[in-house]
Design a protein around this motif. Structure first.
Motif: not given
Length: 432
Positions: A191-201
């Motif tokens: 989930s950390v990886a997805i959120a970073i990739e999506a720019g959802d800080v």
């Protein structure tokens, strides 16, 4: 740690009614229910992600033992839903995929749901994208069963490439239905990886905090560290300082120092000088007697100072670090930074004028066109703002854009940029 290992081993075997691996007899395998064996496996796997890496040996023993039991079990054993669930979870927990094939082939009574087994067989065969939609529907249908955390995790894995936001929902479901387990660890990390990739800080920071609070001693925590460094360096301006501090608060001193050093290096190379300096200072404060930690903090702190008006101090600081205290990669990184500094201090010669001597620091610093107060700091090699160039270097009746197109000045800028690319390449090589 040895006593903890004995305790875990004893606890796992106690569920099986055994006292050691050597006592696994054929009669034992014929009487112990597969779901009881699975509980032991889950206990061991959860212990691994909570910090007991030595439990990995026990995990291998448990997987082998369950594999034998499932293959030797009478078909009537799977009339129990608990045992069917145990076989499916075993397959999704690192078990032998061929064992699931074996059980499905012998299932003449229809104890296994063919939709679930077909989806898992495709997933285990590397064809998960073919069943992403159907697997998502099965997660909802089995939402009240014991297999749902594992199904949700698998559904997230097969969805992530085509629908990251949808995968995030599956991972949320997995971790909320299996808190404190290996399933939650995997779901949080991804989930950390997805959120970073999506720019959802905000989401990335929340997931990172939860991971640090629960699973910093997991054998997969190094992957989390990579993600956390990336989050801080790439999204520093958007992060809440309290969120970052809270995540570091769950780390022991050695781990925090290591991550601060990694942030300092990555930030210095990317031109985020304020972050690089701050991280280097934090690492230095935590270094204590740690061998080499203070040296690296000085190195990365010096790199952060190269693009500033205090470049002379930065060069002196870099030069003062003993060669023997640096790894080959860090020596190359310092050499590249010193080359950039030399390019900056050697101002480009104007047409018809003599080159400035290298030992004229005051004039060189003045010629760097340091941004005025309130302007963002520029990284070495960037073309200065036209107003600044015109004010600092333009002779009378000369336009700023003519200065920018001067061949010698353009060569100087290109040289500086190439040096920066060298530093960035070194960092990428180090990460591989």
């Amino acid at each position: 740690m040895a006593s903890l290992r004995r305790f875990l081993f004893g606890s796992a075997l106690a569920v099986l009614g055994l006292s050691g691996p050597g006592q696994v007899r054929s009669e034992d395998l014929e009487t112990i229910a597969p779901y009881k064996m699975l509980r032991s496996l889950q206990f061991v796997q959860d212990s691994v992600v909570l910090g007991d890496h030595s439990a990995g040996e026990i995990q291998r023993f448990m997987l082998e033992t369950i594999d034998k039991r499932l293959r030797q079990a009478d078909a009537s054993v799977f009339e129990s839903t608990d045992n069917v669930d145990a076989a499916l979870i075993y397959a999704m927990s690192g078990g032998n995929p061929q064992t699931l094939e074996y059980l499905v082939a012998r299932d003449v009574d229809g104890n296994f749901d063919n939709r679930v087994t077909d989806a898992l067989r495709k997933y285990l065969a590397g064809k998960g994208t073919l069943i992403a939609k159907s697997l998502g529907e099965l997660v909802w249908e089995y939402k009240d069963s014991k297999i749902v955390p594992y199904l949700a995790l698998v559904a997230g894995n097969v969805t992530i490439s085509t629908n990251p936001k949808g995968a995030l929902k599956f991972y949320d479901w997995a971790r909320l239905t299996a808190p404190g387990t290996i399933v939650e660890e995997a779901a949080l990390r991804r989930s950390v990886a997805i959120a970073i990739e999506a720019g959802d800080v905000p989401k990335a920071a929340t997931y990172a905090n939860r991971y640090a609070r629960r699973f910093l001693h997991s054998p997969y925590a190094s992957q989390f560290a990579d993600l956390f460094v990336r989050l801080v360096v790439e999204r520093y301006e958007l992060l809440n300082a309290d969120d970052v501090s809270a995540t570091f608060g769950y780390m022991d001193k050695d781990r925090a120092r290591e991550i601060y050093l990694r942030i300092a290096r990555a930030a210095a190379v990317r031109g985020k000088n304020q972050l690089a300096g701050l991280a280097a200072e934090r690492a230095k404060a935590l270094s204590g007697t740690a061998e080499g930690a203070d040296t690296l903090a000085r190195l990365y702190g010096g790199l952060a100072e190269v693009p500033t008006s205090d470049i002379l101090s930065a060069v002196d600081a870099l030069a003062s670090i003993p060669e023997k205290d640096l790894s080959p990669a860090d020596r190359a990184l310092r050499a590249a930074a010193e080359a950039v500094a030399r390019e900056i201090l050697s101002q480009p010669a104007q047409e018809g004028s003599s080159p400035q001597p290298a030992d004229a620091p005051a004039a060189a610093v003045e010629a760097m066109a340091t941004p005025e107060q309130g302007e963002p700091l520029q990284f070495p090699g960037e073309v200065p703002a036209s107003e600044t160039v015109a004010k600092k270097t333009a002779p009378a009746k000369t336009k700023a854009d003519e200065i920018a197109m001067d061949p010698q000045f353009r060569d100087f800028v290109s040289s500086g940029r190439s040096r920066l690319q060298e530093i960035d390449s070194l960092l990428q090589e180090e990460a591989q």
